[in-house]
Design a protein around this motif. Structure first.
Motif, PDB file in Angstrom:
ATOM      1  N   ILE A   1      -8.354   5.637   5.937  1.00 12.87           N
ATOM      2  CA  ILE A   1      -7.215   5.705   6.867  1.00 12.87           C
ATOM      3  C   ILE A   1      -7.699   5.286   8.247  1.00 12.87           C
ATOM      4  CG2 ILE A   1      -7.588   8.155   7.397  1.00 12.87           C
ATOM      5  CD1 ILE A   1      -4.515   8.454   7.571  1.00 12.87           C
TER       6      ILE A   1
ATOM      7  N   TRP B   1      -1.093  10.287   4.698  1.00 12.00           N
ATOM      8  CA  TRP B   1      -0.599   9.473   3.591  1.00 12.00           C
ATOM      9  C   TRP B   1      -0.530  10.362   2.355  1.00 12.00           C
ATOM     10  CZ3 TRP B   1       1.464   4.721   3.578  1.00 12.00           C
ATOM     11  CH2 TRP B   1       1.211   3.877   4.663  1.00 12.00           C
TER      12      TRP B   1
ATOM     13  N   TRP C   1       9.018  11.747   7.593  1.00 12.41           N
ATOM     14  CA  TRP C   1       8.528  10.967   6.460  1.00 12.41           C
ATOM     15  C   TRP C   1       9.138   9.574   6.458  1.00 12.41           C
ATOM     16  CZ3 TRP C   1       5.197  12.978   2.651  1.00 12.41           C
ATOM     17  CH2 TRP C   1       4.890  14.333   2.801  1.00 12.41           C
TER      18      TRP C   1
ATOM     19  N   ARG D   1       1.147  10.487  -1.931  1.00 12.80           N
ATOM     20  CA  ARG D   1       1.637   9.664  -3.026  1.00 12.80           C
ATOM     21  C   ARG D   1       2.268  10.536  -4.089  1.00 12.80           C
ATOM     22  NH1 ARG D   1      -4.007   7.494  -5.853  1.00 12.80           N
ATOM     23  NH2 ARG D   1      -4.630   9.476  -6.813  1.00 12.80           N
TER      24      ARG D   1
ATOM     25  N   CYS E   1       1.920   1.790   8.051  1.00 11.17           N
ATOM     26  CA  CYS E   1       2.955   2.727   8.480  1.00 11.17           C
ATOM     27  C   CYS E   1       3.219   2.485   9.953  1.00 11.17           C
ATOM     28  CB  CYS E   1       2.520   4.161   8.232  1.00 11.17           C
ATOM     29  SG  CYS E   1       3.703   5.403   8.825  1.00 11.17           S
TER      30      CYS E   1
ATOM     31  N   TYR F   1       3.838   5.547  -2.311  1.00 15.78           N
ATOM     32  CA  TYR F   1       3.018   6.055  -1.212  1.00 15.78           C
ATOM     33  C   TYR F   1       3.883   6.253   0.022  1.00 15.78           C
ATOM     34  CZ  TYR F   1      -1.260   5.307  -3.837  1.00 15.78           C
ATOM     35  OH  TYR F   1      -2.263   5.393  -4.781  1.00 15.78           O
ATOM     36  N   TYR F   2       3.697   7.409   0.648  1.00 15.30           N
ATOM     37  CA  TYR F   2       4.476   7.777   1.814  1.00 15.30           C
ATOM     38  C   TYR F   2       3.549   8.085   2.990  1.00 15.30           C
ATOM     39  CZ  TYR F   2       8.076   8.808  -1.706  1.00 15.30           C
ATOM     40  OH  TYR F   2       8.968   8.748  -2.745  1.00 15.30           O
ATOM     41  N   CYS F   3       3.990   7.749   4.187  1.00 13.92           N
ATOM     42  CA  CYS F   3       3.311   8.269   5.358  1.00 13.92           C
ATOM     43  C   CYS F   3       4.191   9.336   6.002  1.00 13.92           C
ATOM     44  CB  CYS F   3       2.946   7.185   6.362  1.00 13.92           C
ATOM     45  SG  CYS F   3       4.322   6.364   7.148  1.00 13.92           S
TER      46      CYS F   3
ATOM     47  N   THR G   1      -1.229  12.226  11.370  1.00 11.58           N
ATOM     48  CA  THR G   1      -0.609  11.336  10.392  1.00 11.58           C
ATOM     49  C   THR G   1      -1.245  11.530   9.030  1.00 11.58           C
ATOM     50  OG1 THR G   1      -0.318   9.697  12.144  1.00 11.58           O
ATOM     51  CG2 THR G   1      -0.008   8.956   9.892  1.00 11.58           C
TER      52      THR G   1
ATOM     53  N   GLU H   1       6.983   2.281   6.013  1.00 14.12           N
ATOM     54  CA  GLU H   1       5.808   1.833   5.262  1.00 14.12           C
ATOM     55  C   GLU H   1       6.037   0.430   4.712  1.00 14.12           C
ATOM     56  OE1 GLU H   1       6.420   6.254   3.962  1.00 14.12           O
ATOM     57  OE2 GLU H   1       7.637   4.489   4.354  1.00 14.12           O
TER      58      GLU H   1
ATOM     59  N   CYS I   1      -5.557  12.000   5.836  1.00 11.53           N
ATOM     60  CA  CYS I   1      -4.919  12.310   7.109  1.00 11.53           C
ATOM     61  C   CYS I   1      -5.819  11.882   8.255  1.00 11.53           C
ATOM     62  CB  CYS I   1      -4.543  13.790   7.231  1.00 11.53           C
ATOM     63  SG  CYS I   1      -5.923  14.942   7.297  1.00 11.53           S
TER      64      CYS I   1
ATOM     65  N   LEU J   1      -3.611   2.422   5.498  1.00 12.83           N
ATOM     66  CA  LEU J   1      -4.359   3.004   4.401  1.00 12.83           C
ATOM     67  C   LEU J   1      -4.954   1.854   3.603  1.00 12.83           C
ATOM     68  CD1 LEU J   1      -5.161   5.660   2.963  1.00 12.83           C
ATOM     69  CD2 LEU J   1      -3.283   5.199   1.366  1.00 12.83           C
TER      70      LEU J   1
END
Length: 128
Positions: free
Chosen positions: A70, A36, A118, A38, A22, A94-96, A34, A6, A50, A81
């Motif tokens: 997204i 996202w 992740w 947080r 990402c 924030y993670y994908c 996929t 990310e 998603c 995002l």
């Protein structure tokens, strides 16, 4: 080996915008759903959005509809995002993440799916 990276986080004022990226290596995104997510300090991780492996289905957390979008660039194997009208309560890491999509899973996305891979996360801070 699948890897997600990310980027795009940072400090932004309330009302501002950011676009998170990402970048996925090791496989094609059209094989994965996929998402996202947080996580704010002291809070549980929550799903944000998603995108299905087919690229045709999107889902968002109800509280974020209309502000977050997204999207995917198939050629770049990258998911984005777009975050608009940011608020201080959007401050979080924030993670994908992805999970493999087969058969009936391919055209739909599930915010609560079993995400297997992740990224390391990117910090978003909304503050004046």
């Amino acid at each position: 080996q699948l890897e997600l990276v990310e980027s795009g986080g940072g400090l932004v004022k309330p009302g501002g915008s950011l676009r998170l990226t990402c970048y996925v290596t090791g496989s094609r995104l059209d094989r994965y759903t996929t998402g996202w997510f947080r996580q704010a300090p002291g809070k549980e991780r929550e799903a944000v959005a998603c995108l299905s492996a087919s690229g045709s289905d999107r889902n968002y957390a109800n509280s974020l509809k209309g502000r977050f979008t997204i999207s995917r660039d198939y050629a770049k194997n990258t998911v984005y995002l777009q975050m608009d009208s940011l608020k201080p309560e959007d401050t979080a890491v924030y993670y994908c993440a992805v999970y493999p999509a087969y058969g009936d899973d391919w055209p739909v996305c599930d915010l609560q799916g079993d995400y297997e891979n992740w990224g390391q996360g990117t910090q978003v801070t909304v503050s004046s």
